[in-house]
Enzyme design. Structure first.
Site, short mmCIF file in Angstrom:
data_model
loop_
_atom_site.label_atom_id
_atom_site.label_comp_id
_atom_site.label_asym_id
_atom_site.label_seq_id
_atom_site.Cartn_x
_atom_site.Cartn_y
_atom_site.Cartn_z
N ASP A 160 0.87 -1.19 0.00
CA ASP A 160 0.00 0.00 0.00
C ASP A 160 0.89 1.23 0.00
O ASP A 160 1.04 1.92 1.02
CB ASP A 160 -0.92 -0.02 1.23
CG ASP A 160 -1.95 -1.15 1.16
OD1 ASP A 160 -2.34 -1.52 0.04
OD2 ASP A 160 -2.35 -1.65 2.22
N LYS B 55 0.49 -8.26 -1.76
CA LYS B 55 -0.84 -7.84 -2.23
C LYS B 55 -0.70 -6.49 -2.92
O LYS B 55 -0.07 -5.58 -2.38
CB LYS B 55 -1.81 -7.74 -1.05
CG LYS B 55 -3.21 -7.26 -1.44
CD LYS B 55 -4.20 -7.50 -0.30
CE LYS B 55 -4.43 -6.32 0.60
NZ LYS B 55 -5.18 -5.21 0.01
N ASP C 241 -5.59 -7.43 -5.47
CA ASP C 241 -6.80 -7.07 -4.70
C ASP C 241 -7.55 -5.99 -5.48
O ASP C 241 -7.57 -4.83 -5.10
CB ASP C 241 -6.39 -6.57 -3.31
CG ASP C 241 -7.58 -6.42 -2.38
OD1 ASP C 241 -8.69 -6.87 -2.73
OD2 ASP C 241 -7.40 -5.84 -1.29
N LEU C 242 -8.17 -6.41 -6.57
CA LEU C 242 -8.79 -5.46 -7.50
C LEU C 242 -10.30 -5.40 -7.35
O LEU C 242 -10.96 -4.60 -8.01
CB LEU C 242 -8.38 -5.82 -8.94
CG LEU C 242 -6.85 -5.81 -9.16
CD1 LEU C 242 -6.50 -6.25 -10.58
CD2 LEU C 242 -6.25 -4.44 -8.87
N LYS C 243 -10.85 -6.26 -6.52
CA LYS C 243 -12.29 -6.23 -6.17
C LYS C 243 -13.18 -5.95 -7.37
O LYS C 243 -13.89 -4.93 -7.41
CB LYS C 243 -12.54 -5.22 -5.05
CG LYS C 243 -11.85 -5.57 -3.73
CD LYS C 243 -12.34 -4.69 -2.59
CE LYS C 243 -11.73 -5.07 -1.25
NZ LYS C 243 -10.29 -4.78 -1.15
N HIS D 289 -16.19 -6.00 -10.05
CA HIS D 289 -17.66 -6.12 -10.05
C HIS D 289 -18.19 -5.31 -11.23
O HIS D 289 -17.99 -4.10 -11.27
CB HIS D 289 -18.23 -5.60 -8.73
CG HIS D 289 -19.72 -5.73 -8.64
ND1 HIS D 289 -20.39 -6.88 -9.02
CD2 HIS D 289 -20.66 -4.87 -8.21
CE1 HIS D 289 -21.69 -6.69 -8.83
NE2 HIS D 289 -21.88 -5.48 -8.35
N ASP D 290 -18.83 -6.00 -12.18
CA ASP D 290 -19.36 -5.31 -13.37
C ASP D 290 -20.32 -6.30 -14.03
O ASP D 290 -20.63 -7.35 -13.43
CB ASP D 290 -18.18 -4.94 -14.30
CG ASP D 290 -18.50 -3.73 -15.19
OD1 ASP D 290 -19.59 -3.72 -15.82
OD2 ASP D 290 -17.68 -2.81 -15.24
N ILE D 291 -20.77 -6.01 -15.25
CA ILE D 291 -21.61 -7.00 -15.93
C ILE D 291 -20.76 -8.24 -16.20
O ILE D 291 -19.52 -8.16 -16.28
CB ILE D 291 -22.22 -6.45 -17.24
CG1 ILE D 291 -21.13 -6.05 -18.24
CG2 ILE D 291 -23.15 -5.27 -16.96
CD1 ILE D 291 -21.67 -5.79 -19.64
N THR E 257 -15.90 -4.80 5.33
CA THR E 257 -15.94 -4.74 6.80
C THR E 257 -16.21 -3.34 7.32
O THR E 257 -16.45 -3.15 8.51
CB THR E 257 -14.64 -5.27 7.42
OG1 THR E 257 -13.55 -4.63 6.77
CG2 THR E 257 -14.52 -6.77 7.28
N GLY F 32 -0.13 -5.33 6.91
CA GLY F 32 0.49 -4.23 6.20
C GLY F 32 1.39 -3.37 7.06
O GLY F 32 2.59 -3.63 7.20
N ARG F 33 0.80 -2.31 7.65
CA ARG F 33 1.61 -1.31 8.32
C ARG F 33 2.51 -1.84 9.43
O ARG F 33 3.62 -1.31 9.61
CB ARG F 33 0.71 -0.17 8.80
CG ARG F 33 0.26 0.69 7.62
CD ARG F 33 -0.94 1.53 7.92
NE ARG F 33 -2.14 0.70 8.08
CZ ARG F 33 -3.35 1.20 8.34
NH1 ARG F 33 -3.50 2.49 8.48
NH2 ARG F 33 -4.39 0.40 8.45
O1 C5P Z 1 -1.87 -1.89 7.12
P1 C5P Z 1 -2.94 -2.91 7.38
O2 C5P Z 1 -2.42 -4.18 8.01
O3 C5P Z 1 -4.14 -2.33 8.13
O4 C5P Z 1 -3.43 -3.29 5.91
C1 C5P Z 1 -4.49 -4.18 5.71
C2 C5P Z 1 -4.72 -4.38 4.24
O5 C5P Z 1 -5.88 -5.20 4.07
C3 C5P Z 1 -4.98 -3.11 3.44
O6 C5P Z 1 -4.46 -3.35 2.12
C4 C5P Z 1 -6.47 -3.01 3.42
O7 C5P Z 1 -6.96 -2.36 2.28
C5 C5P Z 1 -6.88 -4.47 3.38
N1 C5P Z 1 -8.20 -4.76 3.92
C6 C5P Z 1 -8.57 -4.43 5.22
N2 C5P Z 1 -9.81 -4.74 5.68
C7 C5P Z 1 -10.67 -5.35 4.88
C8 C5P Z 1 -10.32 -5.69 3.59
C9 C5P Z 1 -9.06 -5.38 3.13
O8 C5P Z 1 -7.79 -3.88 5.97
N3 C5P Z 1 -11.83 -5.67 5.35
#
Ligand code: C5P
Length: 240
Positions: free
Chosen positions: A17, A39, A66-68, A70-72, A121, A211-212
């Site tokens: 990210d 990712k 992680d491109l999520k 959704h379309d026709i 979420t 991530g972070r």
């Molecule tokens: O930095 P962190 O650990 O919070 O990153 C979590 C990753 O998972 C991010 O790329 C975020 O977009 C993704 N994500 C999330 N919660 C979700 C779905 C995806 O944090 N419900």
């Protein structure tokens, strides 16, 4: 690969990210052998990051796109066909029956595995109601998880709090991929419902997106190694 056979190291997915390709490439170089799975989401993908999927795959890494989508149906199927040629291992689609069916058709004959996002979420019951839905979050998550399994989707993205219940619904045949993971003592950032790596594994998660706590650490490689060690311990295995 059956979930029990996945090596602990290969269960950690680090999201890139980051705002540009140079920062993402630098992070991958810093993490070296400690991370095998990355990712790529909207931020990097729309900043020229899509070709990194092929570069990372060529370097022996796995990539979760992680491109999520959704379309026709036709647009989803053709889009998935293109992603399947990129070298990605996982691709997310929203868990609408038409979209999931088209995605399964689009990846036919490839190794691409599809993950469904049941309900984002950040949504609660009142958000769903405002969007015109009759069902609340837990009923909709459950209904979509069943549909995903029936349509041949390979896994679900879910919060670690949902993992145990979803495992009961979909069985062992689907991957459960959980973000919202924080090692004990790490900053929660903007995540509200978090779990430690060990607890998420115990709840039935197969892959953890962290991530972070990794990319924002003073020593990202050491942070990744510590999470892999915690996953291995929770599984009673060697880090691999
Ligand atoms: O930095 P962190 O650990 O919070 O990153 C979590 C990753 O998972 C991010 O790329 C975020 O977009 C993704 N994500 C999330 N919660 C979700 C779905 C995806 O944090 N419900």
């Amino acid at each position: 690969m059956p979930p029990a056979k996945i090596a602990p190291r290969d269960r950690l997915i680090v999201p890139l990210d980051l705002p540009d390709v140079a920062s993402a490439e630098a992070m991958v170089a810093r993490l070296g052998d400690s991370v095998t799975f990355y990712k790529i989401g909207y931020q990097l993908a729309y900043a020229g990051g899509l070709p990194m999927i092929g570069r990372l795959a060529g370097a022996g890494k796995r990539v979760f796109a992680d491109l999520k989508l959704h379309d026709i149906g036709n647009t989803v199927a053709r889009g998935v066909e293109s992603v399947a040629k990129s070298g990605a291992t996982f691709l997310t689609v929203h868990a609408y029956p038409q979209t999931m069916k088209a995605a399964v058709e689009g990846r036919a004959g490839s190794d691409l595995q599809l993950l469904a996002v049941t309900v984002l979420t950040s949504y609660d019951d009142s958000d769903l109601h405002a969007a015109g839905y009759r069902l609340g979050v837990s009923d909709l998550v459950e209904a979509r998880a069943r549909q995903a399994r029936e349509l041949g989707i390979d896994g679900l993205v879910c919060s670690p709090q949902e993992a145990a219940a979803l495992r009961g619904i979909v069985g062992d045949g689907m991957h459960l991929v959980t973000p919202g993971i924080r090692p004990a003592g790490a900053s929660t950032d903007d995540q509200k419902r978090i779990m430690t790596p060990a607890r998420a594994i115990a709840a039935g998660a197969d892959y953890l997106v962290v991530g972070r706590p990794v990319t924002g650490a003073a020593d990202p490689k050491a942070a990744a190694e510590a999470i892999v060690a915690e996953i291995a311990q929770a599984l009673g295995r060697q880090p691999g």
